[in-house]
Write a protein that holds these residues in place. Structure first.
Motif, PDB file in Angstrom:
ATOM      1  N   ASN A 145       0.826  -1.208   0.000  1.00 52.29           N
ATOM      2  CA  ASN A 145       0.000   0.000   0.000  1.00 52.29           C
ATOM      3  C   ASN A 145       0.862   1.261   0.000  1.00 52.29           C
ATOM      4  O   ASN A 145       0.533   2.248  -0.667  1.00 52.29           O
ATOM      5  CB  ASN A 145      -0.931   0.005   1.214  1.00 52.29           C
ATOM      6  CG  ASN A 145      -2.004  -1.067   1.131  1.00 52.29           C
ATOM      7  OD1 ASN A 145      -2.326  -1.541   0.037  1.00 52.29           O
ATOM      8  ND2 ASN A 145      -2.552  -1.460   2.271  1.00 52.29           N
ATOM      9  N   ALA A 146       1.960   1.223   0.760  1.00 52.15           N
ATOM     10  CA  ALA A 146       2.847   2.384   0.824  1.00 52.15           C
ATOM     11  C   ALA A 146       3.520   2.620  -0.528  1.00 52.15           C
ATOM     12  O   ALA A 146       3.593   3.757  -1.012  1.00 52.15           O
ATOM     13  CB  ALA A 146       3.897   2.191   1.916  1.00 52.15           C
ATOM     14  N   LEU A 147       4.015   1.554  -1.154  1.00 54.71           N
ATOM     15  CA  LEU A 147       4.648   1.690  -2.462  1.00 54.71           C
ATOM     16  C   LEU A 147       3.678   2.222  -3.500  1.00 54.71           C
ATOM     17  O   LEU A 147       4.040   3.023  -4.366  1.00 54.71           O
ATOM     18  CB  LEU A 147       5.206   0.336  -2.922  1.00 54.71           C
ATOM     19  CG  LEU A 147       6.534  -0.108  -2.323  1.00 54.71           C
ATOM     20  CD1 LEU A 147       6.810  -1.565  -2.659  1.00 54.71           C
ATOM     21  CD2 LEU A 147       7.668   0.777  -2.807  1.00 54.71           C
ATOM     22  N   ALA A 148       2.419   1.782  -3.401  1.00 55.45           N
ATOM     23  CA  ALA A 148       1.408   2.218  -4.369  1.00 55.45           C
ATOM     24  C   ALA A 148       1.148   3.711  -4.292  1.00 55.45           C
ATOM     25  O   ALA A 148       0.673   4.327  -5.254  1.00 55.45           O
ATOM     26  CB  ALA A 148       0.111   1.437  -4.148  1.00 55.45           C
ATOM     27  N   GLN A 149       1.444   4.321  -3.141  1.00 59.20           N
ATOM     28  CA  GLN A 149       1.203   5.753  -2.965  1.00 59.20           C
ATOM     29  C   GLN A 149       2.365   6.619  -3.462  1.00 59.20           C
ATOM     30  O   GLN A 149       2.241   7.839  -3.544  1.00 59.20           O
ATOM     31  CB  GLN A 149       0.924   6.052  -1.488  1.00 59.20           C
ATOM     32  CG  GLN A 149      -0.373   5.430  -0.974  1.00 59.20           C
ATOM     33  CD  GLN A 149      -0.635   5.776   0.477  1.00 59.20           C
ATOM     34  OE1 GLN A 149      -0.782   6.937   0.831  1.00 59.20           O
ATOM     35  NE2 GLN A 149      -0.692   4.758   1.334  1.00 59.20           N
ATOM     36  N   LEU A 150       3.497   5.985  -3.783  1.00 55.22           N
ATOM     37  CA  LEU A 150       4.620   6.731  -4.344  1.00 55.22           C
ATOM     38  C   LEU A 150       4.348   7.056  -5.809  1.00 55.22           C
ATOM     39  O   LEU A 150       3.590   6.359  -6.486  1.00 55.22           O
ATOM     40  CB  LEU A 150       5.911   5.916  -4.239  1.00 55.22           C
ATOM     41  CG  LEU A 150       6.416   5.530  -2.852  1.00 55.22           C
ATOM     42  CD1 LEU A 150       7.726   4.770  -2.978  1.00 55.22           C
ATOM     43  CD2 LEU A 150       6.580   6.743  -1.954  1.00 55.22           C
ATOM     44  N   SER A 151       4.986   8.090  -6.289  1.00 53.44           N
ATOM     45  CA  SER A 151       4.897   8.388  -7.717  1.00 53.44           C
ATOM     46  C   SER A 151       5.601   7.273  -8.484  1.00 53.44           C
ATOM     47  O   SER A 151       6.469   6.586  -7.922  1.00 53.44           O
ATOM     48  CB  SER A 151       5.562   9.728  -8.023  1.00 53.44           C
ATOM     49  OG  SER A 151       6.971   9.622  -7.844  1.00 53.44           O
TER      50      SER A 151
END
Length: 201
Positions: A145-151
């Motif tokens: 989920n955290a990676l998905a929020q990165l550009s």
């Protein structure tokens, strides 16, 4: 040489030797290259694309492109670096294409329901320890989920450095950026991830 014996022999060869044999017309040598690098490549693509199915499709495209372009491989970098460059380019194009399609759907339908796939990497080794398995599953979910929020650009450098394990010079050359830009981008991405994971606790 039997097929099984040939496969065993290929397992003992270096990437460079397998490439030379493939260029002689023996495609089973490229099968060994595919087998040797597919798992790591798939993990990298999964983190970039956040989908098992999309990662598989892009990996197949990358291996096909690598096979067709193998005669142009000049050996100035490791084969896996060259392969990852091809795969990363395909992934970036795929992301841009999906973004355009998503925008088009929203334009066509104001309610445009987006169906996201909830793919998880298989991990059957944790079944004997359900407590640890549940903890790691939750941790993977938080990281996903955290990676998905990165550009896309920040997710890309984290994936190439922390997951694929490529060096700074390799990544900088792959992305056509300076090492200074890479370090800055990676530092910012790590800070974002730390904040996102901290908020998820």
């Amino acid at each position: 040489m039997s097929t099984d014996k040939e496969a065993e022999t290929y397992q003992e060869l270096s990437d460079e030797e397998l490439i030379a044999i493939t260029l002689q017309g023996k495609t089973r040598a490229f099968d060994e290259l595919t087998h040797r690098h597919s798992r790591k490549l798939h993990v990298m693509l999964y983190q970039m694309l956040n989908s098992e199915a999309d990662a598989y499709d892009v990996a197949q495209e990358a291996f096909l492109k690598a096979y067709r372009s193998l005669r142009y491989f000049n050996g100035q970098s490791a084969f896996y670096t060259w392969l990852y460059t091809i795969a990363a380019n395909h992934a970036r194009n795929f992301i841009r294409k999906k973004k355009r399609e998503r925008t088009d759907r929203i334009d066509d339908d104001e309610n445009g329901n987006q169906h996201e796939k909830n793919d998880e990497l298989a991990d059957t080794s944790l079944s004997a320890d359900p407590v640890r398995g549940a903890y790691l599953k939750d941790l993977r979910k938080q990281l996903k989920n955290a990676l998905a929020q990165l550009s896309p650009s920040h997710r890309e450098v984290v994936t190439l450095c922390d997951i694929a394990g490529l060096s700074y010079p390799q990544i900088a050359k792959m992305l056509h950026i300076s090492e200074g830009t890479l370090r800055s981008r990676l530092h910012y991405a790590h800070k974002q991830l730390q904040g996102l994971l901290s908020d998820a606790q």
